[in-house]
Design a protein around this motif. Structure first.
Motif, PDB file in Angstrom:
ATOM      1  N   PRO A 162       1.056  -1.064  -0.143  1.00 25.97           N
ATOM      2  CA  PRO A 162      -0.132   0.244   0.403  1.00 25.97           C
ATOM      3  C   PRO A 162       1.237   1.002  -0.210  1.00 25.97           C
ATOM      4  CG  PRO A 162       0.869  -1.016   2.137  1.00 25.97           C
ATOM      5  CD  PRO A 162       0.957  -1.269   1.616  1.00 25.97           C
ATOM      6  N   LEU A 163       0.219   2.077  -0.584  1.00 23.31           N
ATOM      7  CA  LEU A 163       0.973   4.089  -0.370  1.00 23.31           C
ATOM      8  C   LEU A 163       0.007   4.640  -0.296  1.00 23.31           C
ATOM      9  CD1 LEU A 163       2.704   1.896  -3.002  1.00 23.31           C
ATOM     10  CD2 LEU A 163       3.345   4.083  -3.739  1.00 23.31           C
ATOM     11  N   ASP A 164      -0.032   5.315   1.021  1.00 25.09           N
ATOM     12  CA  ASP A 164      -0.499   6.642   1.179  1.00 25.09           C
ATOM     13  C   ASP A 164      -0.690   7.537   0.436  1.00 25.09           C
ATOM     14  OD1 ASP A 164       1.569   8.015   1.895  1.00 25.09           O
ATOM     15  OD2 ASP A 164       1.915   7.491   3.790  1.00 25.09           O
ATOM     16  N   GLN A 165      -0.824   8.887  -0.157  1.00 35.69           N
ATOM     17  CA  GLN A 165      -0.589   9.589  -1.129  1.00 35.69           C
ATOM     18  C   GLN A 165       0.216  10.560  -1.152  1.00 35.69           C
ATOM     19  OE1 GLN A 165      -3.273  13.189  -0.731  1.00 35.69           O
ATOM     20  NE2 GLN A 165      -2.827  14.012  -3.006  1.00 35.69           N
ATOM     21  N   ALA A 166       1.321  10.739  -0.232  1.00 28.57           N
ATOM     22  CA  ALA A 166       2.764  11.546   0.452  1.00 28.57           C
ATOM     23  C   ALA A 166       4.202  10.249  -0.497  1.00 28.57           C
ATOM     24  CB  ALA A 166       2.977  11.768   1.692  1.00 28.57           C
ATOM     25  N   GLN A 167       3.240   9.071  -0.248  1.00 29.63           N
ATOM     26  CA  GLN A 167       4.568   8.225  -0.570  1.00 29.63           C
ATOM     27  C   GLN A 167       4.681   7.684  -2.297  1.00 29.63           C
ATOM     28  OE1 GLN A 167       2.584   4.766   1.793  1.00 29.63           O
ATOM     29  NE2 GLN A 167       4.620   4.677   2.972  1.00 29.63           N
ATOM     30  N   TYR A 168       2.753   7.759  -2.813  1.00 28.26           N
ATOM     31  CA  TYR A 168       2.688   7.461  -4.142  1.00 28.26           C
ATOM     32  C   TYR A 168       3.482   9.004  -4.929  1.00 28.26           C
ATOM     33  CZ  TYR A 168       0.078   7.644  -8.427  1.00 28.26           C
ATOM     34  OH  TYR A 168      -0.139   7.520  -9.911  1.00 28.26           O
ATOM     35  N   LEU A 169       3.341  10.059  -4.645  1.00 27.27           N
ATOM     36  CA  LEU A 169       3.858  11.079  -4.594  1.00 27.27           C
ATOM     37  C   LEU A 169       5.592  11.148  -4.968  1.00 27.27           C
ATOM     38  CD1 LEU A 169       1.366  13.954  -3.813  1.00 27.27           C
ATOM     39  CD2 LEU A 169       1.378  13.101  -6.364  1.00 27.27           C
ATOM     40  N   ALA A 170       5.639  10.753  -4.363  1.00 24.84           N
ATOM     41  CA  ALA A 170       7.531  10.549  -4.093  1.00 24.84           C
ATOM     42  C   ALA A 170       7.778   9.506  -4.647  1.00 24.84           C
ATOM     43  CB  ALA A 170       7.681  10.333  -2.430  1.00 24.84           C
ATOM     44  N   PHE A 171       7.006   8.242  -5.533  1.00 22.73           N
ATOM     45  CA  PHE A 171       7.809   7.189  -5.744  1.00 22.73           C
ATOM     46  C   PHE A 171       7.791   7.908  -7.161  1.00 22.73           C
ATOM     47  CE2 PHE A 171       6.243   3.977  -8.131  1.00 22.73           C
ATOM     48  CZ  PHE A 171       6.809   2.826  -7.986  1.00 22.73           C
ATOM     49  N   LEU A 172       6.280   8.057  -7.434  1.00 16.08           N
ATOM     50  CA  LEU A 172       6.439   9.216  -8.634  1.00 16.08           C
ATOM     51  C   LEU A 172       7.654   9.686  -9.270  1.00 16.08           C
ATOM     52  CD1 LEU A 172       3.689   8.513 -10.813  1.00 16.08           C
ATOM     53  CD2 LEU A 172       3.108  10.992 -10.423  1.00 16.08           C
ATOM     54  N   GLU A 173       8.353  10.772  -8.147  1.00 17.55           N
ATOM     55  CA  GLU A 173       9.234  11.943  -8.618  1.00 17.55           C
ATOM     56  C   GLU A 173      10.310  10.887  -8.840  1.00 17.55           C
ATOM     57  OE1 GLU A 173      10.815  15.495  -6.609  1.00 17.55           O
ATOM     58  OE2 GLU A 173       8.996  15.170  -5.629  1.00 17.55           O
ATOM     59  N   ALA A 174      10.729  10.079  -8.194  1.00 20.30           N
ATOM     60  CA  ALA A 174      11.849   9.523  -8.108  1.00 20.30           C
ATOM     61  C   ALA A 174      12.101   8.437  -9.699  1.00 20.30           C
ATOM     62  CB  ALA A 174      11.607   8.709  -7.427  1.00 20.30           C
ATOM     63  N   LEU A 175      10.504   8.169  -9.821  1.00 22.61           N
ATOM     64  CA  LEU A 175      10.314   7.297 -10.931  1.00 22.61           C
ATOM     65  C   LEU A 175      10.654   8.066 -13.000  1.00 22.61           C
ATOM     66  CD1 LEU A 175       7.354   4.894 -11.444  1.00 22.61           C
ATOM     67  CD2 LEU A 175       9.763   4.087 -11.741  1.00 22.61           C
ATOM     68  N   LEU A 176      10.315   8.790 -12.016  1.00 18.14           N
ATOM     69  CA  LEU A 176      10.909  10.438 -13.306  1.00 18.14           C
ATOM     70  C   LEU A 176      11.922  10.867 -13.551  1.00 18.14           C
ATOM     71  CD1 LEU A 176       7.481  11.878 -13.309  1.00 18.14           C
ATOM     72  CD2 LEU A 176       7.492  10.635 -14.590  1.00 18.14           C
ATOM     73  N   PRO A 221      -6.047   1.367   0.917  1.00 19.24           N
ATOM     74  CA  PRO A 221      -5.234   3.124   0.375  1.00 19.24           C
ATOM     75  C   PRO A 221      -5.298   3.566  -1.408  1.00 19.24           C
ATOM     76  CG  PRO A 221      -4.241   0.465  -0.416  1.00 19.24           C
ATOM     77  CD  PRO A 221      -5.494   0.426   0.125  1.00 19.24           C
ATOM     78  N   TYR A 222      -4.196   4.821  -0.786  1.00 17.15           N
ATOM     79  CA  TYR A 222      -4.615   5.669  -1.563  1.00 17.15           C
ATOM     80  C   TYR A 222      -4.137   5.103  -3.285  1.00 17.15           C
ATOM     81  CZ  TYR A 222      -3.691  10.020  -4.001  1.00 17.15           C
ATOM     82  OH  TYR A 222      -3.777  11.309  -4.721  1.00 17.15           O
ATOM     83  N   ALA A 223      -2.807   4.157  -3.077  1.00 22.32           N
ATOM     84  CA  ALA A 223      -2.005   3.642  -4.129  1.00 22.32           C
ATOM     85  C   ALA A 223      -1.510   1.916  -4.017  1.00 22.32           C
ATOM     86  CB  ALA A 223      -1.576   4.474  -5.346  1.00 22.32           C
TER      87      ALA A 223
END
Ligand SMILES: Cc1cc2nc3c(=O)[nH]c(=O)nc-3n(C[C@H](O)[C@H](O)[C@H](O)COP(=O)(O)OP(=O)(O)OC[C@H]3O[C@@H](n4cnc5c(N)ncnc54)[C@H](O)[C@@H]3O)c2cc1C
Length: 456
Positions: free
Chosen positions: A205-219, A272-274
């Protein structure tokens, strides 16, 4: 002439399509010589010499024959006596609503069946050019990684350039390195699969902050450099690298491979958020692949970024993601409705090289090519399955339905089927469109199989 006496059909390539084609031809009593190069020459993706090796995922996707087109294709293939489906069913693993298999058991079963079939001769050799003229019936099923000599000869013969694009592999994680204090077992909507229970996936599970941080790292992560010939090659939409999807918008992943619907985190009691899902990859249950996470990130970056996922902080990877070439013909221009090359009708094509995408679709076109070649050999009419069936819809798409100018590899889907007759959908049954299409398909398939049986 007895039924076992016709001259053989030569099949080039013992993958998903070639193995199925060989099986189908011999069911009709026609002998086959199966030419497979592995053991003499490998490919960039295969790691064994076994026929019908699965090069990446161990999943044949949804097994729901009522609501999913690939599930319907499974069922149609079973009814046609498919060897690939028989072996898959015999070696299935728990995977929710999907048909996932133990890859080694599956491939060994296919090989053993063909080795035990007296009408099949297996030759371990590379076919390096257009087959000799005395091979008067040939099925070329050499797949996305067709050896260069044969690929060049086909290009020269057809006057068309085969297209190339990327197939990206998803990473595989050792199960024991997944933290089940954070992740949990559950299938989406607790759906029960053919081989298992209702909790076949591991969910992170990812919450919103974890999701956004993961997205940023991927990019921001470093990607593999393209070689010159790769740079102008388009992706196949069904197999987009995760970082390419991430670049399309902040919510693209949350509505795609990271969607949380149908899942409840037992620690919070909430959705979860994601979510990132992992699916069992081997019979022992020691390996899990990250679903939908095909990627072209550099290997060190994959480890760094994927360890940001809650539950995968300590993950060890059995295999990291990667990039691969694909080779396929412009079939709508080059092939006739019986999968024969218009300019040289003794050559048929089958599998991924015809512009279908996926293990099941490749095997399905192998099934048809084997039946068509055998019927032709026996002097019988090789009627195509009706376009209302999944087999027929896929065949019709690649040979006639698709636009040759924009032809791209295709998965089976309900969009390929002709619409139901007017009035078939009413207010009362409008949620039943897919099951109605599926029922029509199986009824029409039965008629087709009955007609074929009568002709033989
Ligand atoms: C890296 C990669 C990952 C993929 N991942 C998936 C996935 O996860 N799920 C999915 O559904 N699909 C996937 N695909 C797509 C496709 O469904 C598979 O490649 C599938 O195996 C295609 O079946 P096929 O029979 O057409 O080809 P293959 O299964 O590749 O069989 C072709 C055979 O021909 C042999 N051959 C090639 N050239 C010659 C020659 N000149 N002479 C003799 N033998 C020859 C090869 O050794 C091989 O055994 C992937 C493809 C690639 C390349």
């Amino acid at each position: 002439m007895t039924r076992s006496s016709p001259p053989p059909i030569h099949i080039v390539g013992g993958g998903l399509a070639g193995s199925e084609a060989a099986w189908q031809a011999t069911r009709a009593g026609v002998p086959v010589v199966l030419h497979e190069m592995r053991s003499v020459r490998g490919t960039e993706a295969h790691v064994t010499d076994t026929l019908a090796e699965l090069v990446c995922s161990n999943s044949f996707r949804s097994d729901d024959a009522e609501n999913n087109a690939v599930g319907l294709l499974h069922e149609e293939m079973r009814r046609c006596g498919s060897l690939i489906l028989r072996a898959a069913d015999a070696h299935k693993l728990p995977a929710g609503g999907a048909l996932a298999v133990d890859r080694h058991g599956f491939a060994a079963a296919v090989q053993q069946a063909l080795e035990a079939e007296p009408l099949v001769e297996i030759r371990r050799e590379e076919v390096t050019g257009i087959p000799p003229a005395d091979w008067d019936s040939v099925i070329i099923a050499t797949g996305p990684l067709t050896a260069p000599g044969l690929a060049a000869a086909i290009r020269q013969l057809t006057g068309q350039d085969s297209l190339a694009f990327f197939d990206a592999i998803a990473p595989i994680v050792y199960r024991e390195t997944i933290d089940l204090e954070k992740a949990w077992f559950q299938s989406r909507y607790d759906k029960r699969g053919p081989g298992g229970g209702d909790a076949d996936y591991i969910n992170c599970p990812l919450d919103q902050a974890q999701y956004l941080a993961f997205l940023e790292a991927l990019l921001a992560a470093e990607k593999t450099e393209f070689k010159e010939w790769e740079a102008s090659t388009p992706y196949f939409e069904g197999c987009l690298p995760i970082e390419v999807m991430a670049g399309r918008g902040v919510d693209t992943l949350r509505y795609g491979p990271m969607k949380p619907v149908g899942l409840t985190d037992p620690r919070t009691g909430r959705r979860p958020y994601a979510v990132i899902q992992l699916r069992q990859d081997n019979a022992l249950g020691t390996l899990y692949n990250i679903v939908g996470f095909q990627t072209k990130l550099k290997h060190a970056e994959q480890k760094r970024v994927f360890r940001m996922i809650p539950g995968l902080e300590e993950a060890e990877f059995a295999r990291l993601g990667g990039l691969h070439r694909n080779t396929f013909l412009n079939s709508p221009v080059l092939l006739d409705a019986g999968l024969r090359l218009r300019v040289m009708k003794r050559l048929r094509f089958a599998g991924q090289i015809t512009g279908v995408e996926g293990y099941v679709e490749s095997a399905a076109i192998g099934l048809l090519a084997g039946r068509f070649a055998a019927a032709e050999r026996l002097g019988l009419a090789a009627a195509a399955p009706p376009p209302t069936t999944a087999l027929g819809a896929l065949l019709a798409h690649i040979t006639t339905g698709a636009d040759a100018k924009t032809f791209q590899p295709m998965n089976v889907n309900f969009g390929l089927f002709p619409p139901l007759p007017e009035g078939a959908i009413t207010r009362a049954n409008r949620g039943e469109r897919k099951p109605l299409v599926a029922r029509r398909a199986l009824a029409d398939l039965a008629t087709w199989l009955g007609e074929r049986a009568a002709a033989e």
